[in-house]
Design a protein around this motif. Structure first.
Motif, PDB file in Angstrom:
ATOM      1  N   GLU A   1       0.826  -1.205   0.000  1.00  0.00           N
ATOM      2  CA  GLU A   1       0.000   0.000   0.000  1.00  0.00           C
ATOM      3  C   GLU A   1       0.859   1.253   0.000  1.00  0.00           C
ATOM      4  O   GLU A   1       0.549   2.235  -0.678  1.00  0.00           O
ATOM      5  N   ILE A   2       1.954   1.219   0.735  1.00  0.00           N
ATOM      6  CA  ILE A   2       2.885   2.360   0.738  1.00  0.00           C
ATOM      7  C   ILE A   2       3.500   2.516  -0.645  1.00  0.00           C
ATOM      8  O   ILE A   2       3.632   3.633  -1.154  1.00  0.00           O
ATOM      9  N   GLU A   3       3.846   1.406  -1.277  1.00  0.00           N
ATOM     10  CA  GLU A   3       4.386   1.428  -2.644  1.00  0.00           C
ATOM     11  C   GLU A   3       3.369   2.052  -3.606  1.00  0.00           C
ATOM     12  O   GLU A   3       3.694   2.938  -4.396  1.00  0.00           O
ATOM     13  N   THR A   4       2.124   1.601  -3.529  1.00  0.00           N
ATOM     14  CA  THR A   4       1.060   2.119  -4.392  1.00  0.00           C
ATOM     15  C   THR A   4       0.832   3.607  -4.154  1.00  0.00           C
ATOM     16  O   THR A   4       0.544   4.349  -5.090  1.00  0.00           O
ATOM     17  N   ALA A   5       0.993   4.037  -2.913  1.00  0.00           N
ATOM     18  CA  ALA A   5       0.809   5.453  -2.581  1.00  0.00           C
ATOM     19  C   ALA A   5       1.943   6.323  -3.125  1.00  0.00           C
ATOM     20  O   ALA A   5       1.844   7.545  -3.124  1.00  0.00           O
ATOM     21  N   GLY A   6       3.020   5.684  -3.600  1.00  0.00           N
ATOM     22  CA  GLY A   6       4.115   6.442  -4.194  1.00  0.00           C
ATOM     23  C   GLY A   6       5.326   6.616  -3.302  1.00  0.00           C
ATOM     24  O   GLY A   6       6.225   7.400  -3.622  1.00  0.00           O
ATOM     25  N   ALA A   7       5.381   5.909  -2.178  1.00  0.00           N
ATOM     26  CA  ALA A   7       6.508   6.074  -1.254  1.00  0.00           C
ATOM     27  C   ALA A   7       7.304   4.777  -1.089  1.00  0.00           C
ATOM     28  O   ALA A   7       7.980   4.585  -0.079  1.00  0.00           O
ATOM     29  N   GLY A   8       7.248   3.917  -2.080  1.00  0.00           N
ATOM     30  CA  GLY A   8       7.990   2.665  -2.009  1.00  0.00           C
ATOM     31  C   GLY A   8       9.495   2.884  -1.937  1.00  0.00           C
ATOM     32  O   GLY A   8      10.196   2.188  -1.201  1.00  0.00           O
ATOM     33  N   THR A   9       9.992   3.839  -2.689  1.00  0.00           N
ATOM     34  CA  THR A   9      11.425   4.146  -2.667  1.00  0.00           C
ATOM     35  C   THR A   9      11.846   4.617  -1.284  1.00  0.00           C
ATOM     36  O   THR A   9      12.886   4.189  -0.761  1.00  0.00           O
ATOM     37  N   GLU A  10      11.024   5.485  -0.693  1.00  0.00           N
ATOM     38  CA  GLU A  10      11.332   6.002   0.639  1.00  0.00           C
ATOM     39  C   GLU A  10      11.293   4.878   1.683  1.00  0.00           C
ATOM     40  O   GLU A  10      12.137   4.822   2.565  1.00  0.00           O
ATOM     41  N   LEU A  11      10.312   3.980   1.553  1.00  0.00           N
ATOM     42  CA  LEU A  11      10.236   2.856   2.488  1.00  0.00           C
ATOM     43  C   LEU A  11      11.471   1.966   2.349  1.00  0.00           C
ATOM     44  O   LEU A  11      12.068   1.561   3.347  1.00  0.00           O
TER      45      LEU A  11
ATOM     46  N   GLN B   1      12.843  12.448   7.748  1.00  0.00           N
ATOM     47  CA  GLN B   1      12.364  12.900   6.430  1.00  0.00           C
ATOM     48  C   GLN B   1      11.647  11.774   5.694  1.00  0.00           C
ATOM     49  O   GLN B   1      10.601  11.985   5.073  1.00  0.00           O
ATOM     50  N   LEU B   2      12.210  10.579   5.750  1.00  0.00           N
ATOM     51  CA  LEU B   2      11.601   9.432   5.072  1.00  0.00           C
ATOM     52  C   LEU B   2      10.267   9.062   5.713  1.00  0.00           C
ATOM     53  O   LEU B   2       9.298   8.759   5.004  1.00  0.00           O
ATOM     54  N   LEU B   3      10.193   9.102   7.039  1.00  0.00           N
ATOM     55  CA  LEU B   3       8.931   8.839   7.726  1.00  0.00           C
ATOM     56  C   LEU B   3       7.871   9.851   7.321  1.00  0.00           C
ATOM     57  O   LEU B   3       6.720   9.497   7.058  1.00  0.00           O
ATOM     58  N   ASP B   4       8.256  11.123   7.252  1.00  0.00           N
ATOM     59  CA  ASP B   4       7.320  12.171   6.807  1.00  0.00           C
ATOM     60  C   ASP B   4       6.831  11.900   5.392  1.00  0.00           C
ATOM     61  O   ASP B   4       5.633  12.019   5.102  1.00  0.00           O
ATOM     62  N   ALA B   5       7.745  11.537   4.501  1.00  0.00           N
ATOM     63  CA  ALA B   5       7.376  11.289   3.102  1.00  0.00           C
ATOM     64  C   ALA B   5       6.410  10.109   2.985  1.00  0.00           C
ATOM     65  O   ALA B   5       5.449  10.158   2.216  1.00  0.00           O
TER      66      ALA B   5
ATOM     67  N   GLU C   1      14.456   2.822   1.285  1.00  0.00           N
ATOM     68  CA  GLU C   1      15.608   3.532   1.853  1.00  0.00           C
ATOM     69  C   GLU C   1      15.558   3.513   3.381  1.00  0.00           C
ATOM     70  O   GLU C   1      16.582   3.325   4.048  1.00  0.00           O
ATOM     71  N   LEU C   2      14.362   3.693   3.943  1.00  0.00           N
ATOM     72  CA  LEU C   2      14.218   3.687   5.394  1.00  0.00           C
ATOM     73  C   LEU C   2      14.582   2.322   5.981  1.00  0.00           C
ATOM     74  O   LEU C   2      15.308   2.236   6.970  1.00  0.00           O
ATOM     75  N   LEU C   3      14.114   1.249   5.353  1.00  0.00           N
ATOM     76  CA  LEU C   3      14.438  -0.089   5.853  1.00  0.00           C
ATOM     77  C   LEU C   3      15.937  -0.369   5.753  1.00  0.00           C
ATOM     78  O   LEU C   3      16.514  -0.994   6.640  1.00  0.00           O
ATOM     79  N   ALA C   4      16.575   0.123   4.697  1.00  0.00           N
ATOM     80  CA  ALA C   4      18.028  -0.029   4.575  1.00  0.00           C
ATOM     81  C   ALA C   4      18.745   0.773   5.667  1.00  0.00           C
ATOM     82  O   ALA C   4      19.726   0.311   6.249  1.00  0.00           O
ATOM     83  N   LEU C   5      18.233   1.965   5.954  1.00  0.00           N
ATOM     84  CA  LEU C   5      18.814   2.816   6.986  1.00  0.00           C
ATOM     85  C   LEU C   5      18.700   2.157   8.352  1.00  0.00           C
ATOM     86  O   LEU C   5      19.664   2.131   9.123  1.00  0.00           O
ATOM     87  N   ILE C   6      17.548   1.563   8.637  1.00  0.00           N
ATOM     88  CA  ILE C   6      17.338   0.874   9.909  1.00  0.00           C
ATOM     89  C   ILE C   6      18.329  -0.277  10.046  1.00  0.00           C
ATOM     90  O   ILE C   6      18.893  -0.502  11.121  1.00  0.00           O
ATOM     91  N   GLY C   7      18.561  -0.995   8.975  1.00  0.00           N
ATOM     92  CA  GLY C   7      19.446  -2.147   8.995  1.00  0.00           C
ATOM     93  C   GLY C   7      20.895  -1.821   9.273  1.00  0.00           C
ATOM     94  O   GLY C   7      21.691  -2.699   9.559  1.00  0.00           O
ATOM     95  N   ARG C   8      21.244  -0.555   9.236  1.00  0.00           N
ATOM     96  CA  ARG C   8      22.637  -0.161   9.480  1.00  0.00           C
ATOM     97  C   ARG C   8      22.986  -0.057  10.945  1.00  0.00           C
ATOM     98  O   ARG C   8      24.140   0.065  11.292  1.00  0.00           O
ATOM     99  N   GLY C   9      21.980  -0.016  11.837  1.00  0.00           N
ATOM    100  CA  GLY C   9      22.313  -0.055  13.255  1.00  0.00           C
ATOM    101  C   GLY C   9      21.648   0.971  14.134  1.00  0.00           C
ATOM    102  O   GLY C   9      20.693   1.611  13.740  1.00  0.00           O
ATOM    103  N   PRO C  10      22.175   1.115  15.355  1.00  0.00           N
ATOM    104  CA  PRO C  10      21.558   1.941  16.395  1.00  0.00           C
ATOM    105  C   PRO C  10      21.335   3.382  15.993  1.00  0.00           C
ATOM    106  O   PRO C  10      22.016   3.921  15.132  1.00  0.00           O
ATOM    107  N   GLY C  11      20.377   3.992  16.667  1.00  0.00           N
ATOM    108  CA  GLY C  11      20.088   5.398  16.446  1.00  0.00           C
ATOM    109  C   GLY C  11      19.538   5.672  15.067  1.00  0.00           C
ATOM    110  O   GLY C  11      19.824   6.709  14.489  1.00  0.00           O
TER     111      GLY C  11
END
Length: 133
Positions: A27-37, A59-63, A39-49
Protein backbone atom coordinates in the motif's frame (compact mmCIF):
# COMPACT_ATOMS: atom_id res chain seq x y z
CA UNK A 1 23.19 18.11 15.83
CA UNK A 2 21.40 16.03 18.52
CA UNK A 3 18.92 13.23 17.91
CA UNK A 4 15.69 14.05 16.12
CA UNK A 5 12.89 14.07 18.68
CA UNK A 6 10.69 11.03 18.45
CA UNK A 7 12.34 9.31 15.48
CA UNK A 8 12.96 6.07 17.42
CA UNK A 9 9.32 5.99 18.49
CA UNK A 10 8.08 6.72 14.96
CA UNK A 11 10.27 3.94 13.57
CA UNK A 12 8.95 1.56 16.22
CA UNK A 13 5.33 2.29 15.33
CA UNK A 14 5.94 1.90 11.60
CA UNK A 15 7.91 -1.33 12.12
CA UNK A 16 5.09 -2.73 14.25
CA UNK A 17 2.49 -1.81 11.63
CA UNK A 18 4.53 -3.25 8.74
CA UNK A 19 5.01 -6.58 10.51
CA UNK A 20 1.38 -6.88 11.65
CA UNK A 21 -0.24 -5.95 8.31
CA UNK A 22 1.01 -7.97 5.34
CA UNK A 23 -0.31 -5.54 2.71
CA UNK A 24 1.02 -2.35 4.26
CA UNK A 25 4.32 -2.26 2.34
CA UNK A 26 2.44 -2.76 -0.94
CA UNK A 27 0.00 0.00 0.00
CA UNK A 28 2.88 2.36 0.74
CA UNK A 29 4.39 1.43 -2.64
CA UNK A 30 1.06 2.12 -4.39
CA UNK A 31 0.81 5.45 -2.58
CA UNK A 32 4.12 6.44 -4.19
CA UNK A 33 6.51 6.07 -1.25
CA UNK A 34 7.99 2.66 -2.01
CA UNK A 35 11.42 4.15 -2.67
CA UNK A 36 11.33 6.00 0.64
CA UNK A 37 10.24 2.86 2.49
CA UNK A 38 13.08 0.87 0.90
CA UNK A 39 15.61 3.53 1.85
CA UNK A 40 14.22 3.69 5.39
CA UNK A 41 14.44 -0.09 5.85
CA UNK A 42 18.03 -0.03 4.58
CA UNK A 43 18.81 2.82 6.99
CA UNK A 44 17.34 0.87 9.91
CA UNK A 45 19.45 -2.15 8.99
CA UNK A 46 22.64 -0.16 9.48
CA UNK A 47 22.31 -0.05 13.25
CA UNK A 48 21.56 1.94 16.39
CA UNK A 49 20.09 5.40 16.45
CA UNK A 50 18.22 4.85 13.17
CA UNK A 51 21.64 4.47 11.61
CA UNK A 52 23.93 7.47 11.56
CA UNK A 53 21.29 9.77 10.11
CA UNK A 54 18.17 10.27 12.26
CA UNK A 55 17.35 13.44 10.31
CA UNK A 56 17.08 11.42 7.10
CA UNK A 57 14.97 8.80 8.89
CA UNK A 58 12.57 11.55 10.00
CA UNK A 59 12.36 12.90 6.43
CA UNK A 60 11.60 9.43 5.07
CA UNK A 61 8.93 8.84 7.73
CA UNK A 62 7.32 12.17 6.81
CA UNK A 63 7.38 11.29 3.10
CA UNK A 64 5.77 7.90 3.73
CA UNK A 65 3.05 9.36 5.93
CA UNK A 66 2.36 12.21 3.50
CA UNK A 67 2.13 9.89 0.49
CA UNK A 68 -0.33 7.67 2.32
CA UNK A 69 -2.44 10.66 3.37
CA UNK A 70 -2.55 11.95 -0.23
CA UNK A 71 -3.84 8.56 -1.34
CA UNK A 72 -6.61 8.35 1.28
CA UNK A 73 -4.90 5.60 3.26
CA UNK A 74 -5.34 5.48 7.01
CA UNK A 75 -2.81 7.57 8.90
CA UNK A 76 0.30 5.68 9.92
CA UNK A 77 0.19 7.27 13.38
CA UNK A 78 3.96 7.76 13.28
CA UNK A 79 3.96 11.41 14.37
CA UNK A 80 2.47 10.81 17.83
CA UNK A 81 5.33 11.02 20.32
CA UNK A 82 3.21 10.40 23.43
CA UNK A 83 2.41 6.68 23.15
CA UNK A 84 4.67 4.26 25.01
CA UNK A 85 4.48 0.50 25.47
CA UNK A 86 6.37 0.51 28.79
CA UNK A 87 5.71 3.78 30.66
CA UNK A 88 8.45 5.25 32.79
CA UNK A 89 8.79 3.41 36.08
CA UNK A 90 7.19 0.23 34.74
CA UNK A 91 8.92 -2.91 33.64
CA UNK A 92 8.36 -6.54 32.85
CA UNK A 93 7.42 -9.03 35.52
CA UNK A 94 10.54 -10.85 36.80
CA UNK A 95 9.62 -13.98 34.82
CA UNK A 96 8.69 -11.96 31.73
CA UNK A 97 10.66 -11.52 28.57
CA UNK A 98 9.86 -9.17 25.74
CA UNK A 99 11.40 -8.56 22.32
CA UNK A 100 13.00 -5.33 21.15
CA UNK A 101 14.66 -3.92 18.03
CA UNK A 102 17.69 -6.05 17.08
CA UNK A 103 19.63 -2.99 15.89
CA UNK A 104 18.58 -0.56 18.62
CA UNK A 105 17.15 1.73 15.93
CA UNK A 106 13.69 2.12 17.46
CA UNK A 107 11.73 1.76 20.67
CA UNK A 108 9.44 -1.08 19.57
CA UNK A 109 8.57 -3.56 22.33
CA UNK A 110 6.58 -6.76 21.74
CA UNK A 111 5.30 -8.26 24.97
CA UNK A 112 5.14 -12.05 25.40
CA UNK A 113 1.34 -12.16 25.34
CA UNK A 114 1.30 -10.38 21.96
CA UNK A 115 3.21 -13.02 19.99
CA UNK A 116 3.05 -16.80 19.69
CA UNK A 117 6.48 -16.90 18.06
CA UNK A 118 9.53 -14.67 17.95
CA UNK A 119 8.53 -11.45 16.14
CA UNK A 120 10.56 -9.86 13.37
CA UNK A 121 11.65 -6.34 12.54
CA UNK A 122 10.33 -4.76 9.35
CA UNK A 123 13.90 -5.23 8.05
CA UNK A 124 13.38 -9.01 8.37
CA UNK A 125 15.68 -9.56 11.36
CA UNK A 126 14.22 -11.34 14.40
CA UNK A 127 13.70 -9.07 17.39
CA UNK A 128 16.10 -9.68 20.26
CA UNK A 129 14.99 -10.85 23.71
CA UNK A 130 14.81 -8.35 26.55
CA UNK A 131 16.19 -8.63 29.08
CA UNK A 132 19.03 -10.33 27.23
CA UNK A 133 19.44 -14.07 27.71
Amino acid sequence: MGPVKGVEHRLGLLCDQLTRHETMAAEIETAGAGTELGELLALIGRGPGSAADPERAAQLLDAIEDACARNSLSPLAVRDHTDSRLPGGFGLRPEGRAWVCPMGACDRVVLPEEANERPRCASGEPLRPYPPL
